[in-house]
Each structure stands twice: as C-alpha cells, then as structure tokens.
Scaffold this motif. Structure first.
Motif, mmCIF file in Angstrom:
data_model
loop_
_atom_site.group_PDB
_atom_site.id
_atom_site.type_symbol
_atom_site.label_atom_id
_atom_site.label_comp_id
_atom_site.label_asym_id
_atom_site.label_seq_id
_atom_site.Cartn_x
_atom_site.Cartn_y
_atom_site.Cartn_z
ATOM 1 N N MET A 58 -7.109 4.862 11.245
ATOM 2 C CA MET A 58 -6.047 5.760 11.694
ATOM 3 C C MET A 58 -6.684 6.894 12.442
ATOM 4 N N ALA A 62 3.541 7.366 -9.803
ATOM 5 C CA ALA A 62 3.496 6.211 -8.881
ATOM 6 C C ALA A 62 4.378 6.446 -7.678
ATOM 7 N N VAL A 63 5.569 6.964 -7.939
ATOM 8 C CA VAL A 63 6.507 7.204 -6.832
ATOM 9 C C VAL A 63 5.935 8.239 -5.880
ATOM 10 N N ASP A 71 2.792 9.223 -5.470
ATOM 11 C CA ASP A 71 1.576 8.788 -4.766
ATOM 12 C C ASP A 71 1.903 7.790 -3.661
ATOM 13 N N SER A 72 2.833 6.872 -4.003
ATOM 14 C CA SER A 72 3.172 5.841 -3.021
ATOM 15 C C SER A 72 3.935 6.421 -1.842
ATOM 16 N N LEU A 73 4.772 7.412 -2.141
ATOM 17 C CA LEU A 73 5.509 8.046 -1.046
ATOM 18 C C LEU A 73 4.549 8.767 -0.099
ATOM 19 N N GLN A 74 3.574 9.400 -0.728
ATOM 20 C CA GLN A 74 2.569 10.078 0.084
ATOM 21 C C GLN A 74 1.869 9.077 1.008
ATOM 22 N N TRP A 75 1.530 7.933 0.444
ATOM 23 C CA TRP A 75 0.890 6.849 1.194
ATOM 24 C C TRP A 75 1.781 6.433 2.358
ATOM 25 N N LEU A 76 3.062 6.335 2.067
ATOM 26 C CA LEU A 76 3.988 5.879 3.094
ATOM 27 C C LEU A 76 4.119 6.903 4.212
ATOM 28 N N GLU A 111 2.096 9.333 5.009
ATOM 29 C CA GLU A 111 0.875 9.546 5.779
ATOM 30 C C GLU A 111 0.685 8.459 6.818
ATOM 31 N N ALA A 112 1.227 7.293 6.520
ATOM 32 C CA ALA A 112 1.175 6.240 7.542
ATOM 33 C C ALA A 112 1.917 6.649 8.796
ATOM 34 N N ARG A 123 1.808 9.621 9.817
ATOM 35 C CA ARG A 123 1.015 10.769 10.269
ATOM 36 C C ARG A 123 1.595 12.138 9.922
ATOM 37 N N PHE A 151 12.878 3.384 -0.716
ATOM 38 C CA PHE A 151 13.090 4.027 0.572
ATOM 39 C C PHE A 151 13.020 3.038 1.743
ATOM 40 N N GLN A 180 11.881 2.760 5.203
ATOM 41 C CA GLN A 180 10.815 3.516 5.867
ATOM 42 C C GLN A 180 11.281 4.153 7.166
#
Lengths: 793, 210
Positions: B1, B19-20, B22-27, B29-30, B32, B111, B113
């Motif tokens: 990236m 989990a929610v 952390d995963s949302l953050q991951w999503l 950040e994808a 940007r 969510f 995306q």
C-alpha cells in the motif's frame, strides 16, 4: 375497728332543708308581730301602771294639800275661837267686878273645851302672875306660880307686843321642861297673850299656855295621823311637835302650810307615809294587769307555737320536696292505681313516656288511653291479674301507645301500695321503656349469631383453652370439633408442636395434616387469661407448594423459551459480532489485494483473525444446540385440567392487570393427554398472551378457553374478543419473523405450531363471529395403556 | 500500500468488541483513512484531537458510557465531529433522538464496504466544511468585536435595510454622522462592499442583541 371515715354531711337533705327554710320563713309580719305585740302590751301595761301611779301620786298630793289646808284651817279656827274666848275673858277681866273665881271658872271652861290649853293665867302690867288656873285636863297641873314673874324673853316680847298692839297675840314657841317629869309634858308651848285694857289702860294680859303637841293631838284626827306625819315646824324647819315619831320616807310628799295666827312662821308640815300601792290596791289595775298578763302569755305561747310550726313546716317541706324531687327525677314511670283499677297518680316520667298528661290519666279507669288499640283484651287480662295480686314480681312486658299514636315496648313491675297501717290501698307500677334495651339485646343476639355463624363457618379451627397446661376447652368452632372433637387435647398437641413460638407450620401426626397454627394470649370475658389458637389446614397448600416449586424449576428451564425473543435478539447480536469481524477482515483483505501491493505478510494476520472469529461464532451455535437439547420435549400422560390451570395461572397475572377474565370450559371426564406438559403450557401461555394483547381496548373483556374431546384428540380453543386478524395477515401468521407487535420478534406462533406439530396435532386460526379470533389446536389423548413414549433425542 | 503524504482523513472508531474494532480498522485503512481505535467512550474522550478534521464511528451499546452519552458529551464540549452510529436492532426511536441532536448517520453490522466508504467520505467533507465555517465565524466575530456600540447600532440598521436618512432619524443623529459611521464600520471590518459586510455579519452569527 377499721378507719371508716365519718359519713359526709347529707348534702342532698341539706339542700332541701335550705330551700324549705327559704320557703317556710315565717311571714315578716308574724315574726315581728308577736314581739311587737308583746312589747306594746308590756309598754301599755307599764304606761298604764305609770299613769296610775302618777295619778295616784297626784291625788295623794292633792289630798295631802287638801288635808293640810283643812288641818291648818281647823287649827286656825281653833286658835281663833281660842283667841275669841280668851279675848272675851280678857274683856271680862277688865270689868271691875271680875274676880279670880270667875276667871278660874271661865278659864276652866275654856280649858275643858280646849284640851291643848295647859293653864291660863292673868298677869298684871308688871308681868306678875295674879291668877293662874291649871287645866282640868290630864296635863293640867302645870301652873304658873303666882306672883312669879314671867320669864323668858320671848314671852316678854310677846306680852309687850300684845300690849302695844292691843290684840291677842301668840308668843313664839318655847320650851319648858319644868313640868310633870318624864315624857310628854306638852312642850313646846306657845302662849296666847291677850292684853287686858280697861278704857285704854293696860291692866295686864291673859296668858293661855298652849301645848303645841296637844294642839296637834287635838286637831289631828286618826286618819290624818295614820296617813301623814303631821309636824309643827318653825321657820327653820325644826320640828316642834309631831303626830308621830315615825319618820316619813325621805322622798315622801310633803306639804307645809304656815299657821298665820302663830308667830315665827310656824307651819304645819305633813309628810305622807308610804302610800298604799295604788296598783296593788287597785282592783281595776289587778284586772287589767291580769288580763294583760294572760294576753301576753297567750302571745308568747302563740309566738312559740309559730316558731315550732315553722320548723315543723320546714322539715315537712324539705321532706316533701325531697321526695317529690326524687319522684320527679325518676326516669322510670310511676303509676298508682286503686283497688278498682282506676289511675290515681302518675309521675312526670310516666307522662313524658306515654305522652299523656296527668289530667288525662288520673281518674281514668280501664281501658287506659295508653293501651294500644286492638290489644285491649290482653291488657285487660293483665290488669285483672294485677288487681288480683297475680302479677309476676319480675315484671311483664307490654306495648304502650303514646298519645301521638307511636308504640314502644315497656316493662312494668307492680307492687302493692300499702298505707302506714298496712292496709292495701292499691297498686304501684313502675314502667320502663325497654325499646332501646330490647333493640340492643336483639342486636346483640344478631351479632352473636353472626359471630357464631362466621366462626362456625370458618375453615380454620378456632379453639380457646384455659387453665394450667390448657386443660379446659372454653370454646371450639365446628372446624375444630370436626378435627379434634370437643376436647382440648388437639389444641394442646398443636401447641406443643409449636413450642415457644406463637405461629408456625405444624405437621400433626395424628391427623396426618399440615396446619398453620397461630396462638395468642387473650383476656377472656370473665377476666381470665386464656389461649386462643387458630389452626388452618394447609395440607393442600403444602402439596400445591411442592408442585409449584417443581413447576418453577421447570419454568426456569422453559423461561428460556419465553424469553426467546430477548434470547434470540441477544443471540443475533452475539453472532453478529464475529460475523462483522469476519466480513471486515475479508473485505479489507480483498481491497488491499485489489489495490495491489498487499503481501502475504500484510494480509495473513487479518485472515487468521477472521478464522478465529468464525470459531467464536461456532461456539455460540454450540451453546444454542446444547440449550435446545436440554429442553427437548418429553411426552407423558398429562391431565388436561393441569395444563389448563397452570398456563392460566401464569397468564392471569397479565389478564387481571388489564381487567380481562379468562373463562374455561373443560369436560369433567376428560382423559389425560399424551403430551409434554411444559411445552403445552408454553403453547397455551403464548396463545393466551396473544389473546390478552389482542384485546387491548375491547369491550367484551373475556377470553374463553374451551377444551373438548374430538374422537381420540383433545381440541383446545383460545377465543378472544379483540380486533381480530385481517384476512391478509392470516396466511403469514405462523411464519417466522412475522409480528404485528412493535416489539415482536415473530417467533411465538411459529414455535406454537412447531409444538403442536411435534405432538401430531394441528394449529389453526379463524375469525370469531362475535369479533376477535379463535386459535384452535388439537393434541393426542393418552392411550389406555399409558406408555411413556419418549422420542429419541 | 502506498503511503500518501496526506491521508483522506481521520476516523475514530469506538467499540468495546475487540474483534469488531480491529477488523473495522483493517477495513477502513484499506481505504486509506487514518484510523484510531478506542475500546471505550472514556478512552476516546481522553485521546481524541479536537482540532482534527475527523469522523467518529461509535457503537451505540457499550458498557460504561454509551454511544449516545458520548454524543451528548461531545456536544457539550463543542467537538462537532460528524458521528456514525453502529446500530443493533430496534433502535429506531433512538435513531430519531440522535438525529435531533445533530448526529449524522447510522450503519448496521455487518458493514457494506462501499456504503461505509461513501459515508465516511461524505462526512469528512462535511467536517472540513464545518471547520472552515467555524474559522470564518471566529474571524467575523473578531472583526465585529472591534465596533463601538454606536457603530453596532448603525450596522444593525444597515443590516435591516434602513436608509441613511432613516437610520439618522432612528438614532437622532445627522445623516453626515451616519455616513461617517458607515465608513468606519467598513474600514474596521475590512469589507469593501455591503455584500461583504453582510457576509461577515452573517458568518459572525449575527449581531449581538442590543
């Protein structure tokens, strides 16, 4: 001896006495009249006496004066005649031929007439005694010695004076004790001097000696002497001669009159002796006095009688007033009838009670005005019995009619009216209005009856024991008697089981029953301390409680179904979490890969995390499975009544809150169902809750639960009167997630249908012609040989 | 990236489920965004940057301070981030409430995306505009503060559309004086036209009441 305080003064009697005193006060006139009359009378008497005395005194004084005047007159007359006689003799002496003999006889004659003359003498001009003649009287031997010269200045002066004046003249008094010895020799004397002239020539004088005392004696008669002390006094008041030596009292009336003829102011003084009492001697005074005394005595007696009378009257009045007050203040009516039955007297209370006045009652014979019309016969016979003396001493009841027509109940007590001597004059009746007491006793009886009814109808066993150890059974209601007979043993046993506490649940081994026992110490009607015990049979309740407890345990298990809505919701949430995470991780990874440049190391962690989340989800699912397994249905023979009752008892809470009643119809001989009771209860509960909620605002607030047998199935119908379900919705009613409620998850009916279908029954819904809906389902009946078929898990 | 010098914007994520979050953050950040995650409202309040142009994604149900309470707190602090609420089920009444308070939107788990990105972008723009508006307001307020009371009175009437003559009559002064005031006002406020003047007045949040 005990210290008994002295009786307090009788205030009641004193009060009456005081009033009577005021009333029977003797009239003013009477009180004062007597003393005044007596006083007047006394005064009158005194006045009269005074007047009498006074008048008498006056009379006496007048008499005195008169007597003295008379005496003096007579003395004067006597002296005058004496003088005249002497003068005559003197004239004679002047004659030439007068001689001693003639003189003597003339003198003697004169002296005989006048005993007071002691002697007479002729003295010549030289005062020599020529002739001397003694009085032939008792004291008459006093003579002047012839040829003696007249001595004494007084005498000489008198002679000189007579000579000068040519007239007879009395000499001043003088003493001469030379006479007969002793006693009364006639002194003092006075000489009558008569000058003798012959042709103007003084020849001498005739002396006639007068004894003053004798003079007095001659002139003072017995009566005078008795009444008065006559004295001859001189100018200075010296007594020369007196009628009596007795003194008159110093305050005696005196009166003096001078004797003009005698010289030196000689006077006769008379003093009155003590008068005869004018009163005592006065017959009239005696009469008047006597009468007056009698009158006074009478008055006094009258006055005393008056006082006595007044006192008697006062006592009588007090007594009477007291008795009258007692009678008038009686609340009991009193009536006196004579032997013929005629009313002779009624007291105010009687009049007040009956409304008839005394004048309307007294003198009336039967039928009396207060006998109610239509009851005369009964009253007549009662009166006859009374007059015959057969009235019951404890009294008799009768109805009395007031003047205004109203009736009241009365009780009459009759007793004979006896006079002082024991003769019976009639009958005395006392009448009391017992309307109120009667009413009260009726009320009391009713209350007692009510009370007894209540106690007897109580299911609880009520007993009261007294005495040590509860030996005596004072009261036991029917429930107690049914259990323990009329014996205190049961009470004691229960008490023993309670021990020291006053309330508790006790198992009675003898009767094999559970009892809720409560005891209490109370004060009994006779003042004793007794123990009250109430024992309620709770055997059934206990059994029920056990069942309920078991049920609750089951309910707890089933409550997960009940709160399925919430559970599902939380389940959804729980599952959503890992699901979201997996989604995020996956999408994120996809994005990164699509954008290019995402290495394995970049995305690996995310993928691993996603896998982990999947596991998390799997755990949740496992939990659900386990939960469901635990609540797997177990079928067994179950009485329909039981499932109906139990589900209703839960639904009722909500129903009653909204004012909705649940009616059940259950055939009496319904065979048991072959069902899992918990599931069926859950099913019924669900339907009932739906029904309750559907009836929000409905007019008919009743839900009907009808059970009937259809072949070998039981058909249940839950009938509500709510708004009903529109045709359109009816189809999707049982689909999952269909709900008409805002909070509804839509699982209820779906589950219901599942339950029914599990039991090989059918659940349908139809319209209620009266408005609302009918949910109907069928359940299998247990077969004769009730076998528990549990489908394998 | 590839790292851009400037990311598209800051996103705060507040959710108690690790989990929610952390995963949302991951999503995110994808896409940007610069994402900061907080496990509780309290931690967020302690760690956010008030000056940042940011969007906050808040979970509604959290132990301790809930998402709604956090919104209240932010309003109180005048931290005007646009907020995206993560809702569960049955939150409609809640939603109305939060809308009234100025929150902006909702999103449901899991969510979508694309929808999420569009929403965040939209809100970041709104955030930026909001910040800018704030700046303008502060500036205008500062300028307007320079006016004297009399000048304020005149300005008020100018804003009301009164003519000089009317203003003179209102205040009992001469027209000349009014004109002088006008000149001064324009000067102080740095406006060359009446339109400029009005803009400044409006963006200053209006004039103070007399």
């Amino acid at each position: 001896m005990d210290n008994i305080p002295p009786p307090a003064p009788d205030s009641v009697l004193l009060a009456f006495d005081r009033m009577a005193r005021a009333k029977s006060r003797r009239p003013e006139l009477s009180r004062y009249a007597y003393p005044i009359a007596i006083a007047l009378l006394a005064a009158l008497l005194a006045g009269l006496a005074y007047l009498i005395v006074n008048e008498d005194r006056e009379l006496q004084r007048d008499a005195l004066n008169r007597d003295v005047d008379t005496l003096v007159q007579s003395i004067s007359l006597r002296l005058e005649t004496m003088g005249e006689a002497a003068t005559k003799i003197a004239l004679n002496v002047a004659d030439a031929d007068y001689n001693e003999r003639r003189f003597t006889s003339a003198s003697r004659e004169l002296m005989l007439q006048k005993q007071e003359l002691m002697h007479m003498a002729f003295v010549d001009a030289e005062r020599r005694v020529r002739w001397s003649v003694a009085s032939p009287g008792p004291l008459g031997d006093t003579t002047r010695p012839p040829d003696s010269e007249i001595g004494g200045d007084a005498l000489r002066a008198a002679i000189a004076h007579a000579q000068k004046s040519h007239s007879a003249f009395f000499s001043p008094p003088y003493e001469d004790v030379s006479g007969p010895a002793g006693g009364d020799n006639g002194s003092p004397f006075t000489d009558l001097v008569v000058p003798v002239f012959r042709d103007e020539v003084y020849l001498g004088a005739i002396l006639a000696r007068v004894s003053l005392p004798q003079l007095l004696r001659a002139t003072v008669n017995l009566e005078l002497a008795r009444n008065y002390r006559i004295s001859l006094i001189d100018d200075a008041g010296k007594v020369l001669a007196t009628s009596t030596l007795s003194e008159a009292p110093p305050d005696a009336a005196r009166y003096a009159v001078p004797i003009a003829l005698l010289p030196d102011g000689l006077a006769i003084e008379a003093s009155a002796f003590k008068q005869r009492s004018p009163l005592l001697g006065n017959a009239l005074a005696w009469l008047v006095g006597g009468l007056s005394l009698v009158v006074m005595a009478t008055l006094v007696a009258l006055a005393r009688r008056d006082v006595r009378q007044a006192r008697v009257e006062r006592v009588l009045r007090a007594e009477t007033a007291f008795r009258r007050a007692m009678e008038d203040s009686l609340a009991t009516g009193m009536e006196v009838i004579d032997r013929e039955g005629v009313i002779r007297h009624v007291n105010p209370a009687f009049c007040q009670m009956t409304g008839w006045s005394a004048s309307e009652l007294v003198g009336r014979g039967p039928p009396f005005p207060y006998w109610p019309a239509g009851q005369h016969a009964a009253h007549h016979s009662q009166l006859a019995a009374t007059l015959a003396g057969k009235a019951a001493p404890s009294g008799f009841e009768l109805k009395v009619q007031r003047k205004d027509g109203t009736l009241f109940d009365a009780r009459m007590y009759v007793s004979p009216l006896l006079a002082d001597d024991g003769e019976q004059l009639g009958w005395m009746s006392a009448m009391a209005d017992i309307t109120e007491p009667k009413r009260i006793s009726e009320q009391l009886a009713l209350a007692h009856e009510r009370f007894t009814t209540v106690l007897e109808s109580l299911d609880a066993a009520v007993s009261v024991v007294a005495g040590p150890g509860g030996a005596e059974l004072l009261f036991a209601n029917r429930s107690y008697r049914d259990l323990y007979a009329a014996d205190a043993a049961g009470h004691r046993r229960l008490q023993g089981a309670l021990g020291t506490s006053t309330a508790g649940e006790v198992f009675d081994g003898e009767t094999q029953r559970w009892l809720d026992v409560r005891t209490r110490e109370v004060r009994w009607v006779d003042g004793r301390d007794v123990r009250l015990q109430i024992a309620t049979d709770i055997t059934e309740r206990k059994a029920t409680e056990d069942i309920v407890r078991q049920q609750q345990e089951k309910v707890q298990l089933t409550s997960r179904l009940m709160t399925m809505g919430e559970m599902a919701s939380s389940l959804a949430h729980e599952l959503n979490q890992p699901l979201t995470a997996i989604s995020n991780y996956s999408l994120g990874t996809v994005s990164r890969i699509k954008d290019g440049g995402a290495s394995v190391d970049d995305v690996l962690p995310a993928l691993e995390k996603a896998a982990g989340q999947a596991q998390r989800a799997g755990n949740i699912i496992r939990r659900i499975r386990e939960f469901v397994k635990r609540s797997e249905p177990r079928r067994r023979p179950t009485p329909a009544a039981r499932v109906v009752e139990d589900s209703i008892s839960f639904a009722e809470i909500e129903a009653t809150k909204r004012g909705i009643a649940i009616r059940t119809q259950l055939p009496p001989n319904m065979p048991p169902l072959d069902v899992d009771p918990i599931l069926i209860e859950q099913l019924l509960l669900n339907l009932l809750k739906n029904a309750v909620e559907a009836m929000e605002g409905a007019k008919v607030r009743v839900i009907d639960l009808v059970v009937r047998r259809v072949d070998d199935m039981a058909e249940f119908s839950v009938i509500d009167h709510g708004t009903g379900i529109p045709e359109a919705q009816r189809a999707s009613l049982f689909q999952p997630f269909f709900s008409t409620k805002s909070e509804g998850m839509g699982m209820g009916l779906n589950i219901c249908r599942s339950i029914v279908e599990f039991h090989h029954g059918r659940l349908t819904v139809e319209e209620n012609p009266e408005g609302g809906s009918i949910f109907r389902f069928t359940l299998p009946l247990a077969r004769e040989q009730a076998v528990n078929d549990n489908p394998p898990a | 990236m590839t790292d851009n010098a400037e990311s598209l914007g800051v996103v705060y994520v507040v959710d108690d489920d690790d989990a929610v979050r952390d995963s949302l953050q991951w999503l995110l950040e994808a896409s940007r965004y610069r994402v900061f995650g907080f496990e509780s409202a309290e931690k967020f309040l302690a760690g956010y940057d008030p000056a940042a142009i940011a969007v906050a994604i808040l979970d509604v149900r959290m132990p301790g301070m809930s998402g709604l309470e956090l919104q209240e707190e932010l309003i109180a602090r005048k931290a005007t981030f646009p907020i995206i609420f993560i809702t569960g089920h049955g939150d409609v009444p809640m939603a109305v409430n939060t809308m009234k308070k100025g929150a902006v939107d909702f999103i449901e788990k899991p969510f979508d995306q694309a929808a999420l990105k569009a929403l965040v972008d939209r809100l970041l723009v709104a955030a930026r505009e909001g910040a800018a508006a704030n700046e303008r307001q502060k500036l205008s307020e500062a300028l307007l503060a320079k006016l004297t009371p009399r000048e304020e009175q005149v300005l008020e009437r100018i804003a009301a559309g009164r003519l000089n003559k009317q203003i003179a009559d209102d205040l009992g002064i001469s027209i000349k004086t009014v004109e002088a005031h006008r000149a001064n006002i324009m000067d102080k406020v740095n406006a060359s036209t009446v339109a400029d003047l009005m803009r400044i007045v409006l963006s200053g949040g209006g004039l103070k009441p007399p």
